[in-house]
Each structure stands twice: as structure tokens, then as C-alpha cells.
Design an enzyme around this catalytic site. Sequence first.
Site, short mmCIF file in Angstrom:
data_model
loop_
_atom_site.label_atom_id
_atom_site.label_comp_id
_atom_site.label_asym_id
_atom_site.label_seq_id
_atom_site.Cartn_x
_atom_site.Cartn_y
_atom_site.Cartn_z
N ASP A 83 0.82 -1.21 0.00
CA ASP A 83 0.00 0.00 0.00
C ASP A 83 0.85 1.25 0.00
O ASP A 83 0.34 2.36 0.16
CB ASP A 83 -0.91 0.01 1.23
CG ASP A 83 -0.13 -0.05 2.53
OD1 ASP A 83 0.78 -0.90 2.64
OD2 ASP A 83 -0.42 0.75 3.45
N HIS A 84 2.15 1.09 -0.19
CA HIS A 84 3.10 2.19 -0.06
C HIS A 84 3.01 3.23 -1.17
O HIS A 84 3.64 4.27 -1.10
CB HIS A 84 4.53 1.65 0.00
CG HIS A 84 4.78 0.71 1.13
ND1 HIS A 84 4.15 -0.51 1.24
CD2 HIS A 84 5.60 0.80 2.21
CE1 HIS A 84 4.57 -1.13 2.33
NE2 HIS A 84 5.44 -0.35 2.93
N GLY A 85 2.22 2.94 -2.22
CA GLY A 85 2.07 3.92 -3.29
C GLY A 85 1.47 5.22 -2.80
O GLY A 85 1.78 6.29 -3.33
N THR A 111 1.95 6.29 0.38
CA THR A 111 2.92 6.87 1.31
C THR A 111 4.15 7.43 0.62
O THR A 111 4.55 8.58 0.86
CB THR A 111 3.35 5.81 2.34
OG1 THR A 111 2.21 5.19 2.90
CG2 THR A 111 4.17 6.45 3.45
N TYR A 167 1.61 0.33 15.96
CA TYR A 167 3.00 0.74 16.18
C TYR A 167 3.13 1.63 17.42
O TYR A 167 2.19 2.36 17.76
CB TYR A 167 3.52 1.52 14.97
CG TYR A 167 3.66 0.70 13.71
CD1 TYR A 167 4.86 0.09 13.40
CD2 TYR A 167 2.60 0.56 12.83
CE1 TYR A 167 5.00 -0.65 12.23
CE2 TYR A 167 2.72 -0.18 11.67
CZ TYR A 167 3.93 -0.79 11.38
OH TYR A 167 4.05 -1.52 10.23
N ARG A 191 4.63 4.75 18.28
CA ARG A 191 5.21 5.91 17.60
C ARG A 191 4.62 7.19 18.17
O ARG A 191 3.40 7.35 18.21
CB ARG A 191 4.92 5.87 16.10
CG ARG A 191 5.66 4.80 15.35
CD ARG A 191 5.31 4.81 13.88
NE ARG A 191 6.00 3.76 13.15
CZ ARG A 191 5.74 3.42 11.90
NH1 ARG A 191 4.78 4.05 11.23
NH2 ARG A 191 6.41 2.45 11.31
N LYS A 243 0.00 -6.54 13.89
CA LYS A 243 1.35 -6.30 13.36
C LYS A 243 2.00 -5.19 14.17
O LYS A 243 1.36 -4.19 14.52
CB LYS A 243 1.25 -5.87 11.90
CG LYS A 243 2.53 -5.28 11.29
CD LYS A 243 2.27 -4.84 9.87
CE LYS A 243 3.48 -4.15 9.26
NZ LYS A 243 3.25 -3.82 7.83
N ARG A 283 8.61 -3.29 2.21
CA ARG A 283 9.77 -2.88 1.42
C ARG A 283 10.87 -3.93 1.39
O ARG A 283 11.57 -4.07 0.38
CB ARG A 283 10.31 -1.55 1.96
CG ARG A 283 9.43 -0.36 1.64
CD ARG A 283 9.90 0.88 2.37
NE ARG A 283 9.65 0.79 3.81
CZ ARG A 283 10.09 1.67 4.71
NH1 ARG A 283 10.81 2.70 4.31
NH2 ARG A 283 9.80 1.51 5.98
#
Length: 264
Positions: A24-26, A28, A143, A145, A173, A226
Amino acid sequence: MTTGTDARLDRIGTDGNYVIVPMDHGITIGAVQGLKDIESTIDGITRGGADAVLTQKGIAPRVHENKNGKGYIVHLNGSTSIGPDENDKRPTGTVEDAIRVGADAVSFHINVGSDHEPDQLSQLAEVTSTADRFGIPVLAMAYARGPGIDSEDPEALGHAVRLAEELGADIVKTGYSGDADSFQHVVDSTRLPVVIAGGARGTDRETIEMVRGAMDAGGSGISMGRSIFQHEDPEAISTAVSGVVHDDLSVDEALREAGLALEA
């Protein structure tokens, strides 16, 4: 958990363990290596042993003909690296959207400890409630963060995964704490299957050592983007990761079976 949820969990994993590749990084970071010709990447990853791939809903037409019968997860929030705050993940779809495009599960990202945690917490709770009505599994990307938070602190990671269980997720995750001993606390903090993120790509050995450590701590697999889709041979690295998660291979065995160099 409903019969439908159980059935769909089987579609995105193998015997309770998971090799999931988010792409789904497109949103980001844009159409980087591995995402331009996402069709070929999906084909290689799933032939290499991945149980499921994950994208935003708009990429669904490019997924189904290339996933070799494997599972499909639709991600429901996002942000960009060039926007004002990458931690400010905003909703990009609904459970109903995911069902319409043929998803077996949905995922949702929450940054525990960030300024945006309150909104993301309530949004995740809404997603799990809706998903439960339809028998759709939810992968919570939880996460640690935020200001002053160490993203590898096992206490903070343990809090994040427990939050996911408290809100009704089916899989969680999170980041890896750096070693199996410390990650044991994270796994013990929830009864959910815990899968690890990959983060920025390292060497092949570093990637597989991280996977081996997570599994040794009682983890249930990986959800790595990635490190896999940007690899020069996504099929080979998927084979190596799957070898550890599904066949309990050692680091050297996994690298050897995948035809990857046994670099020090």
C-alpha cells in the site's frame, strides 16, 4: 469470532502463521521499485510462498489475476511522506469497500502514543465492529510511535499489541524489538497472533535473522513490505521468509533454499 472470520483467516495464512506482503506504499512514498509493475511483483511474491498481499482498494483490479490463489487484504487508512505529518493516518476506505473489491480481510494502522492516537483508536474500534458483522478479519497495524517513544521498546510494543486485542482485532502487526528475548514480552502481551513489520530494507541475512528471532519468541509470522517488494528478487526473498515462518528453517537453511547468498 464467526465461522466466516475463521474461514477467511485460513485464506490469508497457513496453519495459524502468516507471510503477508503489504504493498500500500504507493500512497505513502509513491510508485517506487516493485510497485510500478505491481502485477509482476505480486506474481513473484505469491509464487515464492507469501500467504497474502495487501494494497489499497484502488489497486484491487491489478491484484486478483496475479496472486496465484493467495489471500488479499485491503488497507483502510493512509498518509503521505510529503504531507505535514506521516503519522496522521486518515481513513481511505471502509469494510464494505473491501468486500466489494474481493478482499479476504482488512487492515488498519494506528500509531500508539502519537498525537493522532485518539482518532485512530476510535476509527479502529469502528472498523472491528463493522468487520465482525460481516465475518471479515482485521489486521491491526499497531506501532509504538510518538513524541519521546522508542519504537523498539518492548514495553511500548506490548502496550500497542494489547490495545489491538482490546479493540477487537484478529491479528496484530507491530515493530520488532531487536531480539527474541525482548520480543517474548510483546508476544506474551496478547493472545492475538503477532506478526512483525520489516521497516527499511536491510541485508537478506538481517531480514531473515529478524524473522527467525520473531518466530523463536512465539510470533506468528511477518507483514513486511519494502524488505520484500523492493528486493531485486521478490520471489526469492519470499521463499526464504516463508521457509522460516512455515517450515521452521534456520537462517542459513532459508537463505540457501531460496538461492540467496549466505553473506556474513
